[in-house]
Design a protein around this motif. Structure first.
Motif, PDB file in Angstrom:
ATOM      1  N   THR A 213       0.831  -1.205   0.000  1.00 47.81           N
ATOM      2  CA  THR A 213       0.000   0.000   0.000  1.00 47.81           C
ATOM      3  C   THR A 213       0.865   1.255   0.000  1.00 47.81           C
ATOM      4  N   HIS A 214       1.891   1.249   0.829  1.00 45.30           N
ATOM      5  CA  HIS A 214       2.764   2.412   0.959  1.00 45.30           C
ATOM      6  C   HIS A 214       3.534   2.696  -0.328  1.00 45.30           C
ATOM      7  N   HIS A 215       3.786   1.675  -1.115  1.00 47.23           N
ATOM      8  CA  HIS A 215       4.575   1.844  -2.338  1.00 47.23           C
ATOM      9  C   HIS A 215       3.718   2.055  -3.585  1.00 47.23           C
ATOM     10  N   SER A 216       2.417   2.067  -3.433  1.00 50.93           N
ATOM     11  CA  SER A 216       1.547   2.115  -4.618  1.00 50.93           C
ATOM     12  C   SER A 216       1.423   3.506  -5.228  1.00 50.93           C
ATOM     13  N   SER A 217       1.882   4.533  -4.533  1.00 49.73           N
ATOM     14  CA  SER A 217       1.837   5.884  -5.105  1.00 49.73           C
ATOM     15  C   SER A 217       2.896   6.041  -6.188  1.00 49.73           C
ATOM     16  N   GLU A 218       2.511   6.688  -7.280  1.00 54.43           N
ATOM     17  CA  GLU A 218       3.467   6.969  -8.352  1.00 54.43           C
ATOM     18  C   GLU A 218       4.042   8.380  -8.232  1.00 54.43           C
TER      19      GLU A 218
END
Length: 450
Positions: A171-176
């Protein structure tokens, strides 16, 4: 942790706690109930620093540090992750207290500076290994388009990651994007695996000391999620910095499985996972999720693991689906082959919402009202019944979901938003909600006369 203890924390301390610049004598407490809820008190500073980042980015780059839809989704994830704490103490504290009360070996003094600094190192060391396992206890398996598991050398295959700890952390890494709002994109599932890596400290560290450092370790990691700070000189050798953490969030091949540090980058240097920032970092998952809907952001990978687990033949293969390292396969190293990671071209276009500016304004207004309601709920939780808390949490989740649907332009978005507005009116009518602007109460009461 005690929300009522916040009046004992000065403005100076609230600023310094964001950077772990606190002293043992001002943050040592004899019992857990005396420990302030530092994370809750940090909310104004989250907002202030995000606004400051926006201004600096406009001055330096002539553009905002990220996209509005992505920022709303990140903050939504942060709200989502905090909702369970309305009902019970976090599992990270509950399990720690259980180990402390039943299995502790020695009882270090709670007011000793040595205990304070030892806990600082212990929590940060535990975070490093939790963070590393959350990334590396994965499995890359390959499918035909028919979704049948096949040999690794078959043509037409699709590479996917599956892993139980990664399901929480992804979840934490899903931002682009990479900005301060990204730091708030937290998982509601992550604490259900992270507690294991801190539990050994309970053999000798009092819970009150641990609770302080657990919060400070989290707060420190907020400010390193930014692109407006470049190299910090000699500090880069010792502490985790924006430059180091940008590498960690990258999906470039040189960024994968690097820089797991929370506060001290020395752990990565010692254990061989350090990588300096060089070429431009492209952020996000290797397979972007392309959605702003909070349930998918939180749980899409867990659903994927479930379907993959049942589609994979053989008990040991099923076990490997959950626990082996990324890229693992017969004849491959534990973490797989780096050449199988999708290559970054630099031309990647982040997924963005195509809704009108008017609808985005509407989403922002509703989101702001929800945040005020969320803060009010946390402030009043001691006075609210469990039923009222549950209804309020459900309404918050409904609001976040509806905003996600609007940004995604889902076919049912208008229906869901209409339903949400009707739910608000119903909850107000039965006394579980109230307008955030008191003058609006008269309008509601007049409407009820007709």
């Amino acid at each position: 942790m005690n929300p009522e203890a916040q009046q004992d924390v000065s403005v100076s301390q609230r600023i310094r706690m964001m950077f772990y610049m606190m002293k043992p004598n001002e943050t040592s407490f004899q019992i857990l109930e005396e420990v302030p809820d530092y994370v809750k008190q940090a909310t104004p500073f989250f907002i202030s620093l995000m606004l400051l980042e926006l201004v600096i980015s406009w001055i330096l780059k002539g553009k905002p540090p990220g996209r509005l839809d992505d920022a709303l989704t990140s903050i939504s994830a942060g709200v989502f992750s905090r909702l369970p704490s309305l009902f019970s103490r976090s599992i990270e504290l509950t399990t720690y207290i259980y180990v402390w009360e039943n299995y502790r070996l020695i009882n270090l003094p709670w007011d000793s500076p040595w205990t304070w600094y030892l806990t600082f190192l212990g929590v940060d060391f535990g975070y490093y290994w939790f963070h590393r396992m959350a990334h590396e206890c994965c499995l890359l398996i390959e499918f035909y388009s028919t979704d049948k598991v096949l040999s690794l050398n078959c043509p037409g295959r699709e590479i996917k990651e599956v892993n139980i700890m990664w399901a929480g952390h992804q979840t934490h890494h899903s931002s682009e994007d990479y900005n301060l709002s990204t730091a708030l994109r937290q998982s509601v599932l992550q604490i259900y695996t992270s507690w294991m890596f801190y539990s050994p400290l309970a053999l000798f560290i009092p819970p009150s000391v641990y609770a302080v450092h657990l919060q400070f370790n989290l707060l420190y990691q907020f400010w390193i999620h930014t692109e407006v700070i470049n190299n910090l000189g000699p500090l880069e050798l010792i502490i985790n910095t924006p430059s180091h953490h940008r590498v960690h969030h990258g999906r470039n091949r040189y960024c994968i499985d690097k820089n797991y540090a929370g506060v001290l980058i020395i752990w990565d240097r010692i254990f061989g996972t350090f990588e300096a920032e060089n070429e431009k970092v492209v952020y996000g998952l290797t397979h972007p999720i392309n959605t702003f809907e909070p349930f998918q952001v939180q749980f899409h990978h867990l659903v994927y693991i479930w379907t993959t687990f049942w589609a994979t033949p053989g008990f040991f293969n099923k076990f490997s689906v959950i626990f082996k390292g990324p890229g693992w396969g017969p004849g491959k190293p534990r973490l797989g082959l780096s050449e199988e990671i999708p290559e970054v071209t630099g031309k990647e276009v982040p997924f963005s919402s195509s809704v009108s500016h008017l609808l985005k304004i509407y989403a922002v207004v509703q989101f702001a009202l929800m945040l005020a309601f969320y803060e009010e709920t946390f402030a009043d939780k001691a006075a609210l019944s469990q039923a009222t808390l549950l209804l309020r949490v459900c309404f918050i989740i409904l609001t976040l979901t509806s905003i996600g649907f609007l940004l995604d332009q889902r076919p049912k978005a208008a229906v869901l938003e209409t339903f949400r507005c009707l739910v608000f009116l119903m909850l107000y009518r039965i006394g579980h909600l109230k307008p955030l602007i008191p003058s609006l109460s008269f309008a509601f009461e007049v409407r009820h006369l007709f």
